[in-house]
Design a protein around this motif. Structure first.
Motif, PDB file in Angstrom:
ATOM      1  N   GLY A 352       0.851  -1.035  -0.110  1.00 48.80           N
ATOM      2  CA  GLY A 352       0.143   0.101  -0.108  1.00 48.80           C
ATOM      3  C   GLY A 352       0.722   1.194  -0.025  1.00 48.80           C
ATOM      4  O   GLY A 352       0.496   2.141  -0.868  1.00 48.80           O
ATOM      5  N   ALA A 353       1.910   1.366   0.888  1.00 48.76           N
ATOM      6  CA  ALA A 353       2.856   2.508   0.914  1.00 48.76           C
ATOM      7  C   ALA A 353       3.456   2.580  -0.437  1.00 48.76           C
ATOM      8  O   ALA A 353       3.883   3.894  -1.044  1.00 48.76           O
ATOM      9  CB  ALA A 353       3.894   2.327   1.880  1.00 48.76           C
ATOM     10  N   VAL A 354       4.012   1.460  -0.970  1.00 49.72           N
ATOM     11  CA  VAL A 354       4.664   1.406  -2.434  1.00 49.72           C
ATOM     12  C   VAL A 354       3.684   2.183  -3.515  1.00 49.72           C
ATOM     13  O   VAL A 354       4.205   2.979  -3.986  1.00 49.72           O
ATOM     14  CB  VAL A 354       5.307   0.164  -2.910  1.00 49.72           C
ATOM     15  CG1 VAL A 354       5.545   0.130  -4.334  1.00 49.72           C
ATOM     16  CG2 VAL A 354       6.291  -0.311  -1.818  1.00 49.72           C
ATOM     17  N   ALA A 355       2.397   1.738  -3.433  1.00 49.31           N
ATOM     18  CA  ALA A 355       1.782   2.168  -4.505  1.00 49.31           C
ATOM     19  C   ALA A 355       1.246   3.648  -4.323  1.00 49.31           C
ATOM     20  O   ALA A 355       1.419   4.223  -5.047  1.00 49.31           O
ATOM     21  CB  ALA A 355       0.092   1.373  -4.219  1.00 49.31           C
ATOM     22  N   PRO A 382      -6.277  -4.883  -0.651  1.00 46.88           N
ATOM     23  CA  PRO A 382      -7.199  -3.681  -0.010  1.00 46.88           C
ATOM     24  C   PRO A 382      -6.266  -2.651   0.176  1.00 46.88           C
ATOM     25  O   PRO A 382      -6.715  -1.485  -0.101  1.00 46.88           O
ATOM     26  CB  PRO A 382      -7.648  -4.342   1.390  1.00 46.88           C
ATOM     27  CG  PRO A 382      -7.588  -5.910   0.909  1.00 46.88           C
ATOM     28  CD  PRO A 382      -6.470  -6.172   0.263  1.00 46.88           C
ATOM     29  N   GLU A 383      -5.080  -2.767   0.546  1.00 51.41           N
ATOM     30  CA  GLU A 383      -4.269  -1.467   0.908  1.00 51.41           C
ATOM     31  C   GLU A 383      -3.826  -0.675  -0.592  1.00 51.41           C
ATOM     32  O   GLU A 383      -3.636   0.437  -0.391  1.00 51.41           O
ATOM     33  CB  GLU A 383      -2.829  -1.989   1.437  1.00 51.41           C
ATOM     34  CG  GLU A 383      -3.039  -2.556   2.883  1.00 51.41           C
ATOM     35  CD  GLU A 383      -3.716  -3.840   2.962  1.00 51.41           C
ATOM     36  OE1 GLU A 383      -4.201  -4.517   4.207  1.00 51.41           O
ATOM     37  OE2 GLU A 383      -3.709  -4.621   2.101  1.00 51.41           O
ATOM     38  N   VAL A 384      -3.683  -1.609  -1.568  1.00 54.08           N
ATOM     39  CA  VAL A 384      -3.145  -0.760  -2.770  1.00 54.08           C
ATOM     40  C   VAL A 384      -4.673  -0.428  -3.164  1.00 54.08           C
ATOM     41  O   VAL A 384      -4.601   0.713  -3.837  1.00 54.08           O
ATOM     42  CB  VAL A 384      -2.723  -1.955  -3.685  1.00 54.08           C
ATOM     43  CG1 VAL A 384      -2.571  -1.481  -5.153  1.00 54.08           C
ATOM     44  CG2 VAL A 384      -1.359  -2.293  -3.240  1.00 54.08           C
ATOM     45  N   CYS A 385      -5.617  -0.987  -3.204  1.00 57.70           N
ATOM     46  CA  CYS A 385      -6.929  -0.481  -3.677  1.00 57.70           C
ATOM     47  C   CYS A 385      -7.272   1.029  -3.157  1.00 57.70           C
ATOM     48  O   CYS A 385      -7.725   1.800  -3.559  1.00 57.70           O
ATOM     49  CB  CYS A 385      -8.232  -1.315  -3.408  1.00 57.70           C
ATOM     50  SG  CYS A 385      -8.042  -2.955  -4.464  1.00 57.70           S
ATOM     51  N   ALA A 387      -5.097   3.092  -1.803  1.00 57.48           N
ATOM     52  CA  ALA A 387      -4.087   4.178  -2.122  1.00 57.48           C
ATOM     53  C   ALA A 387      -4.493   4.589  -3.638  1.00 57.48           C
ATOM     54  O   ALA A 387      -4.596   5.757  -4.049  1.00 57.48           O
ATOM     55  CB  ALA A 387      -2.725   3.615  -2.532  1.00 57.48           C
ATOM     56  N   LEU A 388      -5.243   3.661  -4.388  1.00 61.04           N
ATOM     57  CA  LEU A 388      -5.706   3.914  -5.846  1.00 61.04           C
ATOM     58  C   LEU A 388      -7.016   5.066  -5.768  1.00 61.04           C
ATOM     59  O   LEU A 388      -7.293   5.751  -6.393  1.00 61.04           O
ATOM     60  CB  LEU A 388      -5.991   2.956  -6.488  1.00 61.04           C
ATOM     61  CG  LEU A 388      -4.820   1.825  -7.050  1.00 61.04           C
ATOM     62  CD1 LEU A 388      -5.306   0.539  -7.426  1.00 61.04           C
ATOM     63  CD2 LEU A 388      -4.348   2.632  -8.255  1.00 61.04           C
ATOM     64  N   GLU A 389      -7.821   4.532  -4.657  1.00 63.72           N
ATOM     65  CA  GLU A 389      -8.941   5.349  -4.452  1.00 63.72           C
ATOM     66  C   GLU A 389      -8.451   6.890  -4.131  1.00 63.72           C
ATOM     67  O   GLU A 389      -9.199   7.740  -4.507  1.00 63.72           O
ATOM     68  CB  GLU A 389      -9.807   4.788  -3.471  1.00 63.72           C
ATOM     69  CG  GLU A 389     -11.086   5.575  -3.016  1.00 63.72           C
ATOM     70  CD  GLU A 389     -11.992   5.042  -1.944  1.00 63.72           C
ATOM     71  OE1 GLU A 389     -13.186   5.084  -1.829  1.00 63.72           O
ATOM     72  OE2 GLU A 389     -11.337   4.228  -0.896  1.00 63.72           O
TER      73      GLU A 389
END
Length: 393
Positions: A352-355, A382-385, A387-389
């Motif tokens: 998530g932090a990388v994204a 979910p963490e990447v999602c 970040a995308l949101e």
């Protein structure tokens, strides 16, 4: 300049800055419905909508649906007929994870594309097609049926060995076939078409030792073609037909009011990899206005300074985009060695932090959006999602 003129310039600059800030940061999701076949029955309308709903967990602003995989088109195609050997289609006799070879997504009893694009419209999303350089992009498993029916156009190595997965654009008949396929795609009514050069069916300029190219070499240089398919002069010659195809592809899209994106991996500061693998001068295409968007599907980042080197490569890409928009990947899909998992390993950060860092880099370097490589079932955490949101807020 008069005071009135200075005021006008200042006002125009403010308006331009405001417009830039108002533009939504795009998130383009690439979807191959086949990748959901072990989860949903994608040969039904219900399974297709379930697939789309899962993709929407990544918060895209646009959904680009894949039009083919292997040698099988995902829509009824006159140019690329069904396989010669039709397997039994009763999937009730098969475990769910074994259905792939039995799917016929070109023969679904409903309009897949009308359904997907209609659902996107209802949800306020843009939509389009993700297509690939070769109709057969799984070179080790399948070949395009059109190519198999036209062995006289097959690409060849320097030693003369044929590669049945691809036919050379140097033959006018192949160029015409390819452009008829473009017409088929545009008949599906996309808003965007993304031509992905990374999925090339194993094609490379080193497979272009066919008669038209070799004859052109002899006429130009008065000697036999080089043994090295990466010879700069050979790449420049092969580029003649590659550039012609992309320009014609883009022209058809623009005539239909469809935007045309071109994508590649892995970009480096010397631009050597793209040129060596595609024989395409993307910078020239961008400068002349052929491209509406340049998609960098991965960069040759330095593992010791991944974010800093990524910023440098994106800045290089932005400087050569011309009027085309620039898109950068935020990919949980790792096969090109440039995705979020690799950055996480290099930096010891969570995905998530990388994204979030990659999306911030994209914005800081002037990218219009991010592209999500292969949104498969649960491969975006979910963490990447999250970040995308936040990125498209």
């Amino acid at each position: 300049m008069t005071l009135r003129g200075l005021i006008a310039v200042f006002a125009a600059a403010c308006a331009a800055a405001g417009a830039a800030q108002d533009e939504t940061f795009e998130v383009l999701a690439l979807v191959d419905s086949l990748d959901f076949a072990a989860v949903y029955d994608i040969e039904t309308a219900t399974g297709t909508v379930q697939t789309l709903e899962h993709v929407l967990l990544t918060h895209p602003t646009s959904v680009l649906w894949r039009d083919k995989g292997g040698s099988l088109m995902r829509y009824p195609s006159a140019e690329e007929a069904s396989p010669y050997d039709e397997s039994p289609l009763d999937k009730r006799r098969l475990p769910r994870q074994s259905v792939y070879g039995y799917l016929r997504l070109n023969k679904c009893p409903f309009d897949v594309w009308g359904l997907v694009f209609g659902e996107c419209e209802k949800r306020g999303l843009d939509w389009g097609i993700h297509t690939t350089l070769e109709e057969s992009h799984w070179v080790s498993a399948t070949e395009s049926n059109w190519n198999l029916r036209h062995p006289q156009f097959t690409t060849r190595t320097k030693r003369g060995s044929p590669r049945l997965a691809s036919c050379s654009l140097a033959f006018p008949e192949v160029m015409e076939h390819k452009l008829r396929l473009v017409d088929e795609r545009l008949a599906l009514k996309p808003k965007t078409v993304f031509l992905d050069l990374f999925r090339s069916g194993g094609w490379s300029p080193g497979l272009e030792y066919v008669k038209p190219v070799c004859d052109a070499w002899r006429a130009r240089y008065g000697c036999e073609p080089p043994d090295n398919g990466g010879d700069p002069r050979w790449l420049a010659l092969v580029s003649t037909w590659q550039m012609k195809y992309v320009r014609a592809f883009a022209a058809k899209c623009h005539a239909a009011g469809v935007r045309f994106l071109l994508g590649f991996a892995k970009l480096d500061l010397k631009d050597e990899r793209v040129w060596l693998h595609t024989a395409l001068d993307w910078k020239a295409l961008a400068a002349e206005g052929t491209l509406d968007g340049v998609v960098v599907m991965g960069v040759a980042a330095d593992p010791k300074r991944p974010f800093e080197s990524t910023r440098e490569i994106l800045a290089y890409a932005k400087a050569h985009c011309g009027r085309a928009k620039l898109y950068f990947h935020a990919s949980a899909y790792e096969y090109n060695g440039a995705g979020i998992p690799n950055y996480a390993r290099w930096t010891k950060l969570g995905q998530g932090a990388v994204a979030a860092r990659l999306l911030a880099l994209a914005k800081e370097t002037g990218c219009a959006g991010a592209i999500l490589e292969c949104v498969d079932y649960r491969n975006y955490s979910p963490e990447v999602c999250d970040a995308l949101e936040k990125a498209s807020d």
